[in-house]
Design an enzyme around this catalytic site. Structure first.
Site, PDB file in Angstrom:
ATOM      1  N   ASN A 152       4.647  32.886   1.791  1.00 53.44           N
ATOM      2  CA  ASN A 152       4.609  32.041   0.596  1.00 53.44           C
ATOM      3  C   ASN A 152       3.185  31.856   0.103  1.00 53.44           C
ATOM      4  OD1 ASN A 152       4.529  30.013   3.086  1.00 53.44           O
ATOM      5  ND2 ASN A 152       3.540  28.980   1.361  1.00 53.44           N
ATOM      6  N   CYS A 153       3.059  31.437  -1.165  1.00 55.30           N
ATOM      7  CA  CYS A 153       1.779  30.975  -1.702  1.00 55.30           C
ATOM      8  C   CYS A 153       1.943  29.491  -2.003  1.00 55.30           C
ATOM      9  CB  CYS A 153       1.367  31.790  -2.932  1.00 55.30           C
ATOM     10  SG  CYS A 153       2.467  31.624  -4.349  1.00 55.30           S
ATOM     11  N   ALA A 154       1.267  28.978  -3.017  1.00 53.77           N
ATOM     12  CA  ALA A 154       1.294  27.535  -3.268  1.00 53.77           C
ATOM     13  C   ALA A 154       2.657  27.046  -3.728  1.00 53.77           C
ATOM     14  CB  ALA A 154       0.241  27.170  -4.304  1.00 53.77           C
TER      15      ALA A 154
END
Length: 529
Positions: free
Chosen positions: A471-473
């Site tokens: 995942n990212c933000a």
């Protein structure tokens, strides 16, 4: 290849999120130790000053150790196994690399890196306490990427029983130790030339003026759907593309100096135009939401408001706009292109009126790192920014409303079928499929993240269909084995997702700021089977 680049860009968000809090801490400390704002109580040596000095030093941790944080942060998302051990290996090998660089400088070039750092010679820095060449966050990121590659390849390497003690992290470190030697030699040979190129780039960006600000902001917005926008703002905000150490650090370092000066902020910090992209989050997002609400069918306005209000609150306060942008990106991509153009025009207009600063985040950053510290001597600039921003809020509203109606775009609340608005309720989905029937085997008694994760796991085709998960933000990034097993977007939205990006077997599920918790629950379900 694009999938790997997107993963790499998203991985950089882990350390970036730490700046939201520490930036506010340093900003507040700067205000409370400014005698022009607080009076004599803020003079050096007072109890008040000493207290805020201690707080400020703690806040500076993230800024001073930025290369290390980026190095350690990447394996969290990029390592495909035992992420915690990968972080440890990265820290050890990055530190080893810096010691190698310092030793090579001393032995082969007669340069004492410690003395260079003490004399504050440009191009040298103490990274994690090791005096070495200042490779900035680029060095940390590149070494981290290399270590992650070694970790993924060699961590599970089976050695003979009598060498078993050297398996796992130890073996990765042994291989990495050898690899770091040529890396250090290459760095000593190449990096000084690269620093000269960076210096030339800084001069070019400073001279690019309004046009440069427009292009930068446009690219930062328009590339969001691809996930490549990280590669646009990171070199400017956290790297040396505009100023040494990046705009984030440079602004915080000079915030008191800028606040006390009566010269225009633009003359003090002309490079600050490359961190105005947050204005579209503060002023543009409300205009977009109002246009969607105004154009929604009368019987759906209440549901649209319930959908948009929390999203706008998140966008304005924290600067996370993807949940809003992905509510209209796929059904009306033309609006996203217009959004990017308006965001760039707003930033360029503000820059033309002398607005600069560190404004890539949300309202909290604006208040504590910009408006409050600068208002005493730069109130005209602050007011000009707010006025221009509100004008653009109106422009956003008018333009989006016109395009939605003119092109009959099916934004939230304008769908042909009532069923579509229900896509944002996971309760309806669970009622239809039964509580806890998702393939993850999660009951209604478990937390909200687990429920959301169970629905998303089923929508992804079950655990057997997942190849990689990170995942990212705000996005869950997934590589699936068979894209045909994915359920329609409706299934993802039933879990509260704001949208889905499909590129072959590379899937991005836009969830919001709760994505780390959702990913963790999905991984737990996959392990339990």
């Amino acid at each position: 290849m694009m999938k790997k680049v997107q993963r790499f860009g998203g991985a950089m968000m882990a350390p970036v999120l730490l700046f939201a809090f520490t930036g506010i801490v340093v900003g507040l400390s700067s205000v409370f130790t400014n005698t022009e704002v607080m009076g004599k109580i803020a003079e050096e040596g007072t109890v008040w000053y000493n207290f805020w000095y201690v707080i400020s030093e703690g806040g500076w941790t993230v800024f001073r150790q930025m290369p290390i944080l980026f190095a350690i942060g990447l394996p969290i998302s990029l390592a495909t196994k035992t992420n915690a051990r990968a972080c440890m290996e990265t820290f050890a090998l990055y530190t080893t690399f810096n010691y190698f660089v310092a030793a090579i400088l001393k032995v082969f070039y007669g340069i004492d890196a410690a003395k260079q750092v003490a004399d504050k010679v440009t191009g040298y820095s103490a990274i994690g306490g090791v005096p070495t060449l200042d490779t900035n966050l680029f060095g940390g990121i590149l070494i981290a990427a290399l270590v992650v590659y070694l970790h993924n390849k060699y961590f599970d390497k089976k050695l003979p029983d009598f060498l078993g003690v050297f398996q796992g992290s130890v073996f990765v470190y042994i291989v990495g130790f050898v690899v770091m030697i040529p890396c250090a030699f290459l760095t000593v040979l190449i990096w000084p030339k690269f620093q000269m190129g960076i210096s030339a780039l800084q001069g070019f960006m400073k001279a690019s003026g309004i046009f440069g600000v427009w292009i930068y902001t446009f690219l930062e917005r328009i590339l969001i759907p691809t996930g490549l926008h990280h590669f646009v703002y990171t070199p400017f905000v956290f790297g040396p593309a505009a100023v040494p150490d990046g705009i984030q650090v440079y602004w915080v370092q000079h915030i008191k100096e800028f606040a006390q000066s009566t010269q225009s902020l633009k003359s003090l910090f002309p490079q600050g135009g490359f961190a105005l992209h947050g204005n579209s989050k503060i002023f543009g997002a409300p205009g977009i939401a109002l246009a969607m609400y105004a154009t929604a069918k009368s019987d759906k306005k209440k549901a649209v408001a319930a959908l948009l209000i929390p999203i706008i609150f998140t966008a304005v306060i924290s600067g996370i706009t993807e949940p809003l942008e992905f509510t209209f990106l796929f059904i009306a991509p033309v609006l996203f292109a217009v959004h990017a153009c308006l965001a760039a025009t707003m930033a360029a207009t503000m820059y033309a009126f002398g607005v600069v600063g560190n404004m890539g985040g949300g309202l909290l950053d604006f208040f504590f790192l910009n408006w409050i510290p600068m208002f005493k001597n730069h109130s005209g600039t602050v007011i000009a920014q707010i006025v221009i921003g509100l004008i653009f809020t109106a422009i956003y509203f008018v333009v989006f409303r016109f395009l939605i109606l003119k092109m009959d775009l099916k934004t939230p609340g304008r769908e042909d079928e009532d069923e579509e608005m229900k896509l944002y309720s996971k309760a309806d989905y669970r009622a239809k499929h039964g509580e806890g029937d998702a393939k993850g085997g999660v009951s209604s008694a478990e937390d909200e993240y687990a429920q959301k994760g169970a629905i998303i796991l089923e929508a992804l085709g079950g655990k057997e269909n997942i190849e990689e998960l990170n995942n990212c933000a705000t996005r869950l990034r997934v590589s699936v084995k068979d894209a045909s097993k994915l359920l329609p977007d409706a299934a993802f939205k039933a879990a509260g997702a704001h949208g889905v990006v499909r590129k072959g077997t590379a899937i991005q599920v836009i969830i919001g700021l709760s994505v780390p918790q959702v990913r963790e629950r999905i991984e737990e379900m996959m392990k339990k089977g």
